[in-house]
Scaffold this active site. Sequence first.
Site, mmCIF file in Angstrom:
data_model
loop_
_atom_site.group_PDB
_atom_site.id
_atom_site.type_symbol
_atom_site.label_atom_id
_atom_site.label_comp_id
_atom_site.label_asym_id
_atom_site.label_seq_id
_atom_site.Cartn_x
_atom_site.Cartn_y
_atom_site.Cartn_z
ATOM 1 N N CYS A 206 -4.288 0.028 2.424
ATOM 2 C CA CYS A 206 -3.640 0.105 3.741
ATOM 3 C C CYS A 206 -4.403 -0.647 4.828
ATOM 4 O O CYS A 206 -3.812 -1.093 5.803
ATOM 5 C CB CYS A 206 -3.476 1.565 4.163
ATOM 6 S SG CYS A 206 -2.290 2.471 3.178
ATOM 7 N N CYS B 235 -5.654 5.687 3.803
ATOM 8 C CA CYS B 235 -4.437 6.257 3.233
ATOM 9 C C CYS B 235 -4.725 6.695 1.800
ATOM 10 O O CYS B 235 -5.794 6.425 1.255
ATOM 11 C CB CYS B 235 -3.287 5.257 3.292
ATOM 12 S SG CYS B 235 -3.547 3.760 2.349
ATOM 13 N N CYS C 282 3.081 1.409 3.000
ATOM 14 C CA CYS C 282 4.173 0.431 2.873
ATOM 15 C C CYS C 282 5.307 1.010 2.032
ATOM 16 O O CYS C 282 6.485 0.848 2.364
ATOM 17 C CB CYS C 282 3.671 -0.854 2.220
ATOM 18 S SG CYS C 282 2.444 -1.762 3.154
ATOM 19 N N ARG D 73 9.104 1.830 3.130
ATOM 20 C CA ARG D 73 10.273 1.384 2.369
ATOM 21 C C ARG D 73 11.210 2.553 2.099
ATOM 22 O O ARG D 73 12.429 2.404 2.157
ATOM 23 C CB ARG D 73 9.846 0.795 1.023
ATOM 24 C CG ARG D 73 9.312 -0.580 1.089
ATOM 25 C CD ARG D 73 9.135 -1.080 -0.326
ATOM 26 N NE ARG D 73 8.311 -2.260 -0.356
ATOM 27 C CZ ARG D 73 7.960 -2.880 -1.461
ATOM 28 N NH1 ARG D 73 8.360 -2.420 -2.623
ATOM 29 N NH2 ARG D 73 7.215 -3.951 -1.411
ATOM 30 N N CYS E 61 0.845 -1.192 0.000
ATOM 31 C CA CYS E 61 0.000 0.000 0.000
ATOM 32 C C CYS E 61 0.885 1.249 0.000
ATOM 33 O O CYS E 61 2.112 1.164 0.004
ATOM 34 C CB CYS E 61 -0.918 -0.015 1.214
ATOM 35 S SG CYS E 61 -0.050 0.157 2.776
#
Length: 176
Positions: free
Chosen positions: A130, A104, A44, A48, A41
């Site tokens: 998300c 999100c 995410c 990262r 998502c």
Amino acid sequence: MLRFLNRCSRGRGAWLLLAFTALALELTALYFQHVMLLKPCVLCIYQRSALWGVFAAGIVGAIAPSSLLRYPAIALWIYSSYEGIRLAWKHTDILLNPSPFTTCDFFVSFPSWLPLDKWLPAIFNATGDCSERQWSFLSMEMPQWLLGIFAAYLLIAVLVLIAQPFRSKRRDLFSR
């Protein structure tokens, strides 16, 4: 302990270990995405990006660890870890307290001067939701694991920063 952390921050090995752990987590995320076919998502992808910041801090610190270059590396490490905690906390809140009003974004929004989702879509393209629970280990979701990982990164980074004024004792064989 602070003298030990100071000594470690002046050596290349600790910085390379930091970069290696962040790279290992990035490769794990790519494994989850491309092999296990989990859809990342937006949060995410942002987490990262924070991990890439920790990786960059490790590389910058490893370039010249005994020079003043380690201070920008520590600053980047602290900033990336803090942002990772903030993003993982938000993602965990969305997962554990689902609400139609708390969601999100649909698309990642990187700055126009750094469109990572356009340059590297295989890594930075968000295709998931998300609030969807896709993976858990030991009854914890992925954002909860990342919250702990980023907290550990931040704790160690702050301790390394605090340790900078503490010089290691000079050990001389004949002085007592």
